[in-house]
Write a protein that holds these residues in place. Structure first.
Motif, PDB file in Angstrom:
ATOM      1  N   TYR A 120      40.639  15.687  46.398  1.00 47.66           N
ATOM      2  CA  TYR A 120      39.331  16.026  45.857  1.00 47.66           C
ATOM      3  C   TYR A 120      38.917  14.871  44.963  1.00 47.66           C
ATOM      4  CZ  TYR A 120      38.884  20.951  47.271  1.00 47.66           C
ATOM      5  OH  TYR A 120      38.726  22.118  47.989  1.00 47.66           O
ATOM      6  N   VAL A 121      37.998  14.055  45.453  1.00 49.83           N
ATOM      7  CA  VAL A 121      37.482  12.916  44.699  1.00 49.83           C
ATOM      8  C   VAL A 121      36.153  13.339  44.088  1.00 49.83           C
ATOM      9  CG1 VAL A 121      36.714  10.527  44.845  1.00 49.83           C
ATOM     10  CG2 VAL A 121      38.612  11.316  46.279  1.00 49.83           C
ATOM     11  N   ILE A 122      36.067  13.333  42.777  1.00 46.23           N
ATOM     12  CA  ILE A 122      34.887  13.837  42.073  1.00 46.23           C
ATOM     13  C   ILE A 122      34.123  12.668  41.466  1.00 46.23           C
ATOM     14  CG2 ILE A 122      34.067  15.357  40.239  1.00 46.23           C
ATOM     15  CD1 ILE A 122      36.610  17.010  40.676  1.00 46.23           C
ATOM     16  N   SER A 123      32.842  12.645  41.690  1.00 42.41           N
ATOM     17  CA  SER A 123      32.000  11.524  41.274  1.00 42.41           C
ATOM     18  C   SER A 123      31.862  11.444  39.756  1.00 42.41           C
ATOM     19  CB  SER A 123      30.610  11.675  41.902  1.00 42.41           C
ATOM     20  OG  SER A 123      29.714  10.706  41.388  1.00 42.41           O
ATOM     21  N   VAL A 124      31.842  10.200  39.255  1.00 39.31           N
ATOM     22  CA  VAL A 124      31.464   9.955  37.857  1.00 39.31           C
ATOM     23  C   VAL A 124      30.142   9.192  37.799  1.00 39.31           C
ATOM     24  CG1 VAL A 124      33.822  10.013  36.956  1.00 39.31           C
ATOM     25  CG2 VAL A 124      32.857   7.833  37.770  1.00 39.31           C
ATOM     26  N   ASP A 125      29.481   9.061  38.959  1.00 39.55           N
ATOM     27  CA  ASP A 125      28.226   8.310  39.037  1.00 39.55           C
ATOM     28  C   ASP A 125      27.215   9.096  39.865  1.00 39.55           C
ATOM     29  OD1 ASP A 125      26.177   6.485  39.217  1.00 39.55           O
ATOM     30  OD2 ASP A 125      27.235   5.085  40.533  1.00 39.55           O
ATOM     31  N   PRO A 126      26.484  10.026  39.235  1.00 43.98           N
ATOM     32  CA  PRO A 126      25.536  10.836  40.007  1.00 43.98           C
ATOM     33  C   PRO A 126      24.360  10.036  40.564  1.00 43.98           C
ATOM     34  CG  PRO A 126      25.333  11.282  37.650  1.00 43.98           C
ATOM     35  CD  PRO A 126      26.529  10.413  37.817  1.00 43.98           C
ATOM     36  N   ILE A 127      24.141   8.815  40.076  1.00 40.64           N
ATOM     37  CA  ILE A 127      23.037   7.984  40.565  1.00 40.64           C
ATOM     38  C   ILE A 127      23.447   7.232  41.837  1.00 40.64           C
ATOM     39  CG2 ILE A 127      21.434   6.131  40.015  1.00 40.64           C
ATOM     40  CD1 ILE A 127      21.064   8.720  38.386  1.00 40.64           C
ATOM     41  N   GLY A 128      24.547   6.520  41.767  1.00 41.43           N
ATOM     42  CA  GLY A 128      24.945   5.669  42.879  1.00 41.43           C
ATOM     43  C   GLY A 128      25.681   6.370  43.993  1.00 41.43           C
ATOM     44  N   ASP A 129      26.299   7.514  43.707  1.00 43.73           N
ATOM     45  CA  ASP A 129      27.113   8.197  44.720  1.00 43.73           C
ATOM     46  C   ASP A 129      26.237   9.066  45.619  1.00 43.73           C
ATOM     47  OD1 ASP A 129      29.394   6.974  43.927  1.00 43.73           O
ATOM     48  OD2 ASP A 129      30.305   8.715  42.970  1.00 43.73           O
ATOM     49  N   THR A 130      25.659   8.441  46.626  1.00 39.72           N
ATOM     50  CA  THR A 130      24.860   9.155  47.628  1.00 39.72           C
ATOM     51  C   THR A 130      25.777   9.625  48.752  1.00 39.72           C
ATOM     52  OG1 THR A 130      24.432   7.129  48.870  1.00 39.72           O
ATOM     53  CG2 THR A 130      22.875   7.702  47.106  1.00 39.72           C
ATOM     54  N   PRO A 131      25.347  10.592  49.573  1.00 35.47           N
ATOM     55  CA  PRO A 131      26.197  11.049  50.681  1.00 35.47           C
ATOM     56  C   PRO A 131      26.659   9.910  51.587  1.00 35.47           C
ATOM     57  CG  PRO A 131      24.403  12.589  50.343  1.00 35.47           C
ATOM     58  CD  PRO A 131      24.138  11.430  49.434  1.00 35.47           C
ATOM     59  N   GLN A 132      25.768   8.972  51.920  1.00 37.08           N
ATOM     60  CA  GLN A 132      26.163   7.883  52.812  1.00 37.08           C
ATOM     61  C   GLN A 132      27.209   6.986  52.169  1.00 37.08           C
ATOM     62  OE1 GLN A 132      25.182   7.395  56.142  1.00 37.08           O
ATOM     63  NE2 GLN A 132      26.977   6.059  55.942  1.00 37.08           N
ATOM     64  N   ARG A 133      27.030   6.670  50.895  1.00 38.41           N
ATOM     65  CA  ARG A 133      27.979   5.783  50.222  1.00 38.41           C
ATOM     66  C   ARG A 133      29.356   6.437  50.109  1.00 38.41           C
ATOM     67  NH1 ARG A 133      23.510   4.359  46.301  1.00 38.41           N
ATOM     68  NH2 ARG A 133      22.711   2.329  46.994  1.00 38.41           N
ATOM     69  N   VAL A 134      29.397   7.716  49.801  1.00 38.18           N
ATOM     70  CA  VAL A 134      30.715   8.342  49.642  1.00 38.18           C
ATOM     71  C   VAL A 134      31.393   8.540  50.999  1.00 38.18           C
ATOM     72  CG1 VAL A 134      30.019   9.395  47.459  1.00 38.18           C
ATOM     73  CG2 VAL A 134      29.855  10.739  49.566  1.00 38.18           C
ATOM     74  N   ARG A 135      30.613   8.757  52.062  1.00 40.29           N
ATOM     75  CA  ARG A 135      31.223   8.829  53.392  1.00 40.29           C
ATOM     76  C   ARG A 135      31.835   7.478  53.756  1.00 40.29           C
ATOM     77  NH1 ARG A 135      26.758  12.257  54.777  1.00 40.29           N
ATOM     78  NH2 ARG A 135      25.542  10.447  55.479  1.00 40.29           N
ATOM     79  N   ASP A 136      31.095   6.410  53.464  1.00 43.90           N
ATOM     80  CA  ASP A 136      31.635   5.076  53.730  1.00 43.90           C
ATOM     81  C   ASP A 136      32.904   4.828  52.925  1.00 43.90           C
ATOM     82  OD1 ASP A 136      29.531   4.589  55.454  1.00 43.90           O
ATOM     83  OD2 ASP A 136      28.355   3.428  53.994  1.00 43.90           O
ATOM     84  N   TRP A 137      32.912   5.274  51.676  1.00 45.69           N
ATOM     85  CA  TRP A 137      34.087   5.091  50.815  1.00 45.69           C
ATOM     86  C   TRP A 137      35.302   5.795  51.416  1.00 45.69           C
ATOM     87  CZ3 TRP A 137      37.729   7.777  48.109  1.00 45.69           C
ATOM     88  CH2 TRP A 137      38.411   7.085  47.078  1.00 45.69           C
ATOM     89  N   LEU A 138      35.131   7.030  51.864  1.00 46.89           N
ATOM     90  CA  LEU A 138      36.240   7.767  52.469  1.00 46.89           C
ATOM     91  C   LEU A 138      36.721   7.076  53.742  1.00 46.89           C
ATOM     92  CD1 LEU A 138      35.062  11.478  52.026  1.00 46.89           C
ATOM     93  CD2 LEU A 138      36.985  10.376  50.859  1.00 46.89           C
ATOM     94  N   ASN A 139      35.780   6.596  54.560  1.00 45.93           N
ATOM     95  CA  ASN A 139      36.167   5.912  55.796  1.00 45.93           C
ATOM     96  C   ASN A 139      36.990   4.663  55.511  1.00 45.93           C
ATOM     97  OD1 ASN A 139      34.882   7.809  57.401  1.00 45.93           O
ATOM     98  ND2 ASN A 139      32.950   6.653  57.471  1.00 45.93           N
ATOM     99  N   ARG A 140      36.615   3.930  54.467  1.00 46.06           N
ATOM    100  CA  ARG A 140      37.370   2.717  54.132  1.00 46.06           C
ATOM    101  C   ARG A 140      38.769   3.041  53.643  1.00 46.06           C
ATOM    102  NH1 ARG A 140      32.173   0.946  52.291  1.00 46.06           N
ATOM    103  NH2 ARG A 140      32.596   1.571  50.144  1.00 46.06           N
ATOM    104  N   ARG A 141      38.978   4.196  53.076  1.00 47.41           N
ATOM    105  CA  ARG A 141      40.307   4.569  52.585  1.00 47.41           C
ATOM    106  C   ARG A 141      41.199   5.085  53.708  1.00 47.41           C
ATOM    107  NH1 ARG A 141      37.673   2.611  49.380  1.00 47.41           N
ATOM    108  NH2 ARG A 141      38.946   0.907  50.148  1.00 47.41           N
TER     109      ARG A 141
END
Length: 281
Positions: A120-141
């Motif tokens: 469970y990765v919880i955002s600390v950036d409600p501005i920059g953490d958009t659905p597309q960006r966090v999906r990309d982040w998970l894919n890179r991991r």
């Protein structure tokens, strides 16, 4: 006539004071021998590595919440009941500590096979953490299938979670956060190799801290709003992008069990911790 013991014969008895001297000499010889053996052992023995830092949180039910994940699905901590949860706090456009932490967690989950564990990765950036960006982040991991949830929301939705888990989020303004996120997007566009799933550990070294004393070191009570007193920022983006983060392991019953600071996080030891909690009934 009975034979005399050597000590009973005045002519055969050792001089007065000789016995204590002999004992002292024997003790000294033994000390030299044992000291030599100890020195050889100390020179050849391998010093055990210090135990990795851990902290034990109050053994109670972890604070539950409901946030939307990377796919827009409402997700709560209770939804993970029956699995071992590794929870942490991150922002997707970070390019130093956050990807290192996420990669360590993902690798540990691959080591245990991905079954029965979830991040469970919880955002600390409600501005920059958009659905597309966090999906990309998970894919890179490269998390195992179904083992990664990146939970996002507005500041009002995220604030109670931050408070309950003692997390200080990004201090950047909206304009600064938007600019940093745009910069990260440009970086990944210009360097597509970093957009591919990374199955190898992401190495990050904490930069050396300055040797001079920070200006707030003599304050009776450090000002928690003054992040500069902690020394040089560890994030390349500076102090406004510093945030607190650790990994909290939550067992299959929803009880918080173990906390691991970033500096002590290591995939092999985390995999052992996950296996130990998975083995519990």
């Amino acid at each position: 006539m009975a034979l005399l013991d050597r000590t009973d014969d005045p002519e055969q008895a050792p001089p007065k004071g000789a016995a204590p001297i002999r004992r002292l000499a024997l003790v000294a010889l033994m000390c030299l021998v044992l000291g030599g053996i100890g020195g050889v052992f100390a020179a050849t023995a391998t010093r055990p590595e210090p135990a990795a830092a851990r902290f034990i949180p109050p053994r109670q039910q972890a604070y539950d919440f409901s946030l939307r994940n990377q796919d827009g699905r409402r997700t709560s901590l209770a939804d993970g009941r029956g699995k071992v949860i590794a929870m942490t706090f991150i922002y997707a456009t970070c390019r130093d500590l956050c990807p290192a932490e996420g990669s360590d967690i993902a690798q540990a989950m691959r080591m245990v096979g991905g079954r029965g564990v979830e991040a469970y990765v919880i955002s600390v950036d409600p501005i920059g953490d958009t659905p597309q960006r966090v999906r990309d982040w998970l894919n890179r991991r490269a998390f195992p299938a179904g083992a990664g949830q990146y939970l996002i929301g507005t500041r009002d939705e995220l604030r109670p979670v931050w408070i309950h888990y003692g997390i200080a989020p990004l201090q950047a303004s909206r304009k600064e956060a938007e600019a940093a996120a745009a910069g990260a997007d440009a970086f990944f566009t210009a360097n597509p190799q970093y957009n591919q799933p990374q199955t190898q550990p992401f190495h990050y070294e904490v930069p050396p801290q300055p040797t001079t004393t920070p200006s707030g070191a003599d304050d009776a009570y450090p000002d928690p709003a003054d992040l500069a007193y902690r020394g040089r920022a560890r994030h390349v983006a500076g102090w406004d992008f510093e945030h607190s983060a650790y990994v909290l392991l939550i067992d299959k019953h929803g009880t918080q069990r173990l906390g691991i600071p970033f500096e002590a996080l290591e995939p092999r030891s985390l995999a052992r911790d996950l296996r130990a909690l998975l083995a519990e009934p």
